[in-house]
Design an enzyme around this catalytic site. Structure first.
Site, PDB file in Angstrom:
ATOM      1  N   LYS A  25      -1.802  10.008  22.331  1.00  0.00           N
ATOM      2  CA  LYS A  25      -2.382  11.306  22.673  1.00  0.00           C
ATOM      3  C   LYS A  25      -3.917  11.244  22.592  1.00  0.00           C
ATOM      4  O   LYS A  25      -4.451  10.401  21.890  1.00  0.00           O
ATOM      5  CB  LYS A  25      -1.812  12.418  21.776  1.00  0.00           C
ATOM      6  CG  LYS A  25      -2.078  12.270  20.286  1.00  0.00           C
ATOM      7  CD  LYS A  25      -1.299  13.332  19.500  1.00  0.00           C
ATOM      8  CE  LYS A  25      -1.708  13.356  18.041  1.00  0.00           C
ATOM      9  NZ  LYS A  25      -0.887  14.249  17.208  1.00  0.00           N
ATOM     10  N   HIS A  26      -4.639  12.076  23.330  1.00  0.00           N
ATOM     11  CA  HIS A  26      -4.235  13.206  24.172  1.00  0.00           C
ATOM     12  C   HIS A  26      -4.715  12.908  25.596  1.00  0.00           C
ATOM     13  O   HIS A  26      -5.910  12.995  25.849  1.00  0.00           O
ATOM     14  CB  HIS A  26      -4.864  14.506  23.704  1.00  0.00           C
ATOM     15  CG  HIS A  26      -4.650  14.814  22.248  1.00  0.00           C
ATOM     16  ND1 HIS A  26      -5.411  14.268  21.239  1.00  0.00           N
ATOM     17  CD2 HIS A  26      -3.741  15.622  21.633  1.00  0.00           C
ATOM     18  CE1 HIS A  26      -5.010  14.731  20.064  1.00  0.00           C
ATOM     19  NE2 HIS A  26      -3.988  15.549  20.269  1.00  0.00           N
ATOM     20  N   ASP A  70       1.268  18.823  25.151  1.00  0.00           N
ATOM     21  CA  ASP A  70       0.797  19.380  23.900  1.00  0.00           C
ATOM     22  C   ASP A  70       1.438  20.765  23.815  1.00  0.00           C
ATOM     23  O   ASP A  70       2.070  21.229  24.773  1.00  0.00           O
ATOM     24  CB  ASP A  70      -0.739  19.458  23.902  1.00  0.00           C
ATOM     25  CG  ASP A  70      -1.332  19.337  22.499  1.00  0.00           C
ATOM     26  OD1 ASP A  70      -0.603  19.587  21.526  1.00  0.00           O
ATOM     27  OD2 ASP A  70      -2.525  19.000  22.376  1.00  0.00           O
ATOM     28  N   HIS A 106      -6.664  24.513  21.128  1.00  0.00           N
ATOM     29  CA  HIS A 106      -5.828  25.447  20.356  1.00  0.00           C
ATOM     30  C   HIS A 106      -6.302  26.880  20.614  1.00  0.00           C
ATOM     31  O   HIS A 106      -5.522  27.818  20.633  1.00  0.00           O
ATOM     32  CB  HIS A 106      -5.934  25.172  18.849  1.00  0.00           C
ATOM     33  CG  HIS A 106      -5.184  23.970  18.413  1.00  0.00           C
ATOM     34  ND1 HIS A 106      -5.724  22.706  18.441  1.00  0.00           N
ATOM     35  CD2 HIS A 106      -3.921  23.830  17.937  1.00  0.00           C
ATOM     36  CE1 HIS A 106      -4.826  21.841  18.011  1.00  0.00           C
ATOM     37  NE2 HIS A 106      -3.725  22.498  17.686  1.00  0.00           N
ATOM     38  N   ARG A 113     -10.351  11.328  13.663  1.00  0.00           N
ATOM     39  CA  ARG A 113      -9.023  10.993  14.190  1.00  0.00           C
ATOM     40  C   ARG A 113      -9.018   9.830  15.183  1.00  0.00           C
ATOM     41  O   ARG A 113      -7.962   9.428  15.667  1.00  0.00           O
ATOM     42  CB  ARG A 113      -8.398  12.233  14.859  1.00  0.00           C
ATOM     43  CG  ARG A 113      -8.071  13.332  13.869  1.00  0.00           C
ATOM     44  CD  ARG A 113      -7.736  14.626  14.590  1.00  0.00           C
ATOM     45  NE  ARG A 113      -6.432  14.598  15.214  1.00  0.00           N
ATOM     46  CZ  ARG A 113      -6.017  15.508  16.099  1.00  0.00           C
ATOM     47  NH1 ARG A 113      -6.815  16.502  16.445  1.00  0.00           N
ATOM     48  NH2 ARG A 113      -4.812  15.429  16.630  1.00  0.00           N
ATOM     49  N   ASP A 137       3.666  15.725  13.275  1.00  0.00           N
ATOM     50  CA  ASP A 137       2.349  15.137  13.489  1.00  0.00           C
ATOM     51  C   ASP A 137       1.973  14.423  12.199  1.00  0.00           C
ATOM     52  O   ASP A 137       1.654  15.070  11.205  1.00  0.00           O
ATOM     53  CB  ASP A 137       1.309  16.230  13.764  1.00  0.00           C
ATOM     54  CG  ASP A 137       1.505  16.883  15.129  1.00  0.00           C
ATOM     55  OD1 ASP A 137       1.227  16.220  16.132  1.00  0.00           O
ATOM     56  OD2 ASP A 137       1.921  18.054  15.178  1.00  0.00           O
ATOM     57  N   ARG A 145       1.736  15.887   7.829  1.00  0.00           N
ATOM     58  CA  ARG A 145       2.623  16.987   7.418  1.00  0.00           C
ATOM     59  C   ARG A 145       3.335  16.689   6.099  1.00  0.00           C
ATOM     60  O   ARG A 145       3.724  17.598   5.389  1.00  0.00           O
ATOM     61  CB  ARG A 145       3.671  17.262   8.505  1.00  0.00           C
ATOM     62  CG  ARG A 145       3.099  17.563   9.875  1.00  0.00           C
ATOM     63  CD  ARG A 145       2.422  18.912   9.945  1.00  0.00           C
ATOM     64  NE  ARG A 145       1.896  19.134  11.286  1.00  0.00           N
ATOM     65  CZ  ARG A 145       0.632  19.421  11.568  1.00  0.00           C
ATOM     66  NH1 ARG A 145      -0.249  19.528  10.587  1.00  0.00           N
ATOM     67  NH2 ARG A 145       0.227  19.603  12.802  1.00  0.00           N
TER      68      ARG A 145
END
Length: 364
Positions: free
Chosen positions: A206-207, A287, A219, A176, A103, A111
Site C-alpha cells: 500500500k498505497h 482503502d 481519511h 511509515r 493493520d 493493532r
C-alpha cells in the site's frame, strides 16, 4: 456396485462444491466485501456471524479502538479473547478461509498493542532500516507469528510509499516508509512479505499509486497529488508485482493518471496502470471506502459502481471512521446486486473478482 457409486460420488462432490456456477450472485458479491463490525465475540446469533453465513462475506477487518465508546474495545481486548473471536468468525464461514485482517505495520500503526498483552513494540519502518537484514527478518517473523497465534491471516501491510515529501504527515511524519529509493523500499517490503508467509499470513502492498508525495490525509477529505506525484512511486509495485499477495489502492487524486476520479475509483489507474502496465494480476483491495476522500464526494451506489468497474476486487468498509455511518452487509450486497441487475456492473466483472479472491485464499 453401490460401493463403486459411493466412491465416485465422493470424488465428484468436492468439485461441485467449489464450482463458481454453484455460487449465488449474492455470495460472490459477499466474497468481495471486507467489513468492520462492533463486538469482541462472534456467537452464531451475532449479526456478523449471520452475515458471514448468509452472504459468504469474504473478509473482516479488526480494530482495537472503539469509535462509539472509547472505554470499551471494538474487537481486540486481549490475546485469549482475540483467538476465540477469530475462531468463532472462521466457524461462521462456509470454507474456513475467511480473511481476517488488521493493520499491523509497526510504530504507530499496530493493532496488537502491549496493553492487551501483545508484544506491541514493533518498530516503525524508518527505524527498521537502521537494523541489519537478519534483525529485520527476525522482527517481522516475530510479528507474523504473533498474528498467526491469534488467528489473523491477512496483514494490511507493508507500506511501499516512498519517503519523498517531508511535509507529508501520514507517511513521512509517522515514519511509515522504508525510504525514498524504490529498490531499497522493495527490498525491505520483500523481507516483510517473506516473514509473513513464514506463518501463512497474507499481505498487501500500500498505497497504490503512491501516497508518499501527498500533503493531505485521505481519511479527512479530497487529496490532490497531481503536482507532487512522481512516476518513481510506481517502481516498488513493478518490482514486487509477482510477489505481492494483494495491492491496496489509495484515494489520492492525480489528474495525470485520471482527470475525473481518485485512484480507488479509477479504471485507468487500477485496470490500466496497475494491471495492464505494471502486470499485477492478483487481488486489488480498496482503502476504506468510508474515508472522507470518498464518502464526502460520492454516494454509496456510485462508489460501489465505480470501484468494481475500476477493477477492485475487495471493497473495504471498516465501519470505523464515523459511528453514524455504519453500513450493513445486507445494504452493500443488495446495492451491488441492483447495479448488476440494472446492467451498470457486468456479471463478468463480479466473476473475475470472485475468481481472483478464491485463488488468493488457496494460498492460506
Amino acid at each position: 456396485m453401490l460401493k463403486k457409486i459411493l466412491n465416485v460420488s465422493l470424488i465428484i462432490l468436492p468439485v461441485m462444491l467449489f464450482s463458481s456456477n454453484d455460487v449465488s450472485l449474492e455470495q460472490k458479491i459477499g466474497q468481495m466485501l471486507m467489513v468492520g463490525f462492533h463486538g469482541t465475540s462472534a456467537k452464531p446469533n451475532s449479526q456478523i456471524c449471520k452475515d458471514i453465513k448468509k452472504y459468504h462475506i469474504g473478509s473482516v477487518i479488526l480494530f482495537d479502538y472503539n469509535p462509539v465508546n472509547k472505554n470499551k474495545p471494538k474487537n481486540i481486548a486481549n490475546k485469549k479473547q482475540l483467538k476465540k473471536l477469530t475462531s468463532e468468525l472462521q466457524s461462521c464461514s462456509y470454507d474456513g478461509k475467511l480473511l481476517i485482517a488488521v493493520d499491523q505495520e509497526g510504530g504507530k500503526v499496530q493493532r496488537l498493542k502491549s496493553k492487551y498483552g501483545f508484544y506491541g513494540k514493533f518498530p516503525k519502518a524508518s527505524d527498521v532500516i537502521k537494523m541489519d537484514q537478519s534483525q529485520i527478518r527476525s522482527t517481522y517473523i516475530k510479528m507474523s507469528k504473533e498474528l498467526k497465534s491469534v488467528g489473523i491471516n491477512y496483514d494490511l501491510a507493508p507500506v511501499v510509499d516512498l519517503d519523498i515529501n517531508k511535509k507529508n504527515h501520514v507517511i513521512h511524519g509517522l515514519g511509515r516508509s522504508f525510504g525514498k529509493d524504490p529498490k531499497t523500499v522493495a527490498k525491505y517490503a520483500s523481507t516483510f512479505i517473506d516473514a509473513m508467509h513464514h506463518y501463512g499470513v497474507l499481505t498487501s502492498l500500500k498505497h497504490f499509486p503512491g501516497h508518499g508525495s501527498s500533503v493531505g490525509d485521505t481519511h479527512k477529505g479530497f487529496v490532490d497529488v497531481t503536482h507532487l506525484w512522481n512516476k518513481v512511486e510506481l517502481e516498488p509495485y513493478r518490482l514486487l508485482n509477482k510477489k505481492a499477495d494483494t495491492v491496496m489502492v489509495a484515494h489520492v487524486f492525480n489528474k495525470k493518471l485520471d482527470a475525473k476520479y481518485p485512484a480507488t475509483l479509477s479504471k485507468k489507474t487500477v485496470n490500466g496502470l496497475l494491471r495492464k502496465k505494471l502486470g499485477f494480476d492478483g487481488v486489488v483491495i480498496t482503502d476504506d471506502l468510508q474515508m472522507g476522500a470518498i464518502s464526502k464526494k460520492y454516494g454509496l451506489k456510485k462508489t460501489l459502481n465505480l470501484a468494481i468497474n475500476a477493477g477492485d476486487d475487495i471493497l473495504l468498509f471498516g465501519n470505523q471512521l464515523d459511528p453514524k455511518r455504519v453500513v450493513s452487509s445486507k445494504k452493500l450486497v443488495n446495492s451491488i446486486k441492483s447495479l448488476v441487475k440494472n446492467g451498470d456492473i457486468s456479471l463478468k466483472q463480479i466473476d473475475k473478482a470472485y475468481d481472483r479472491i478464491q485463488k488468493l485464499k488457496r494460498r492460506l
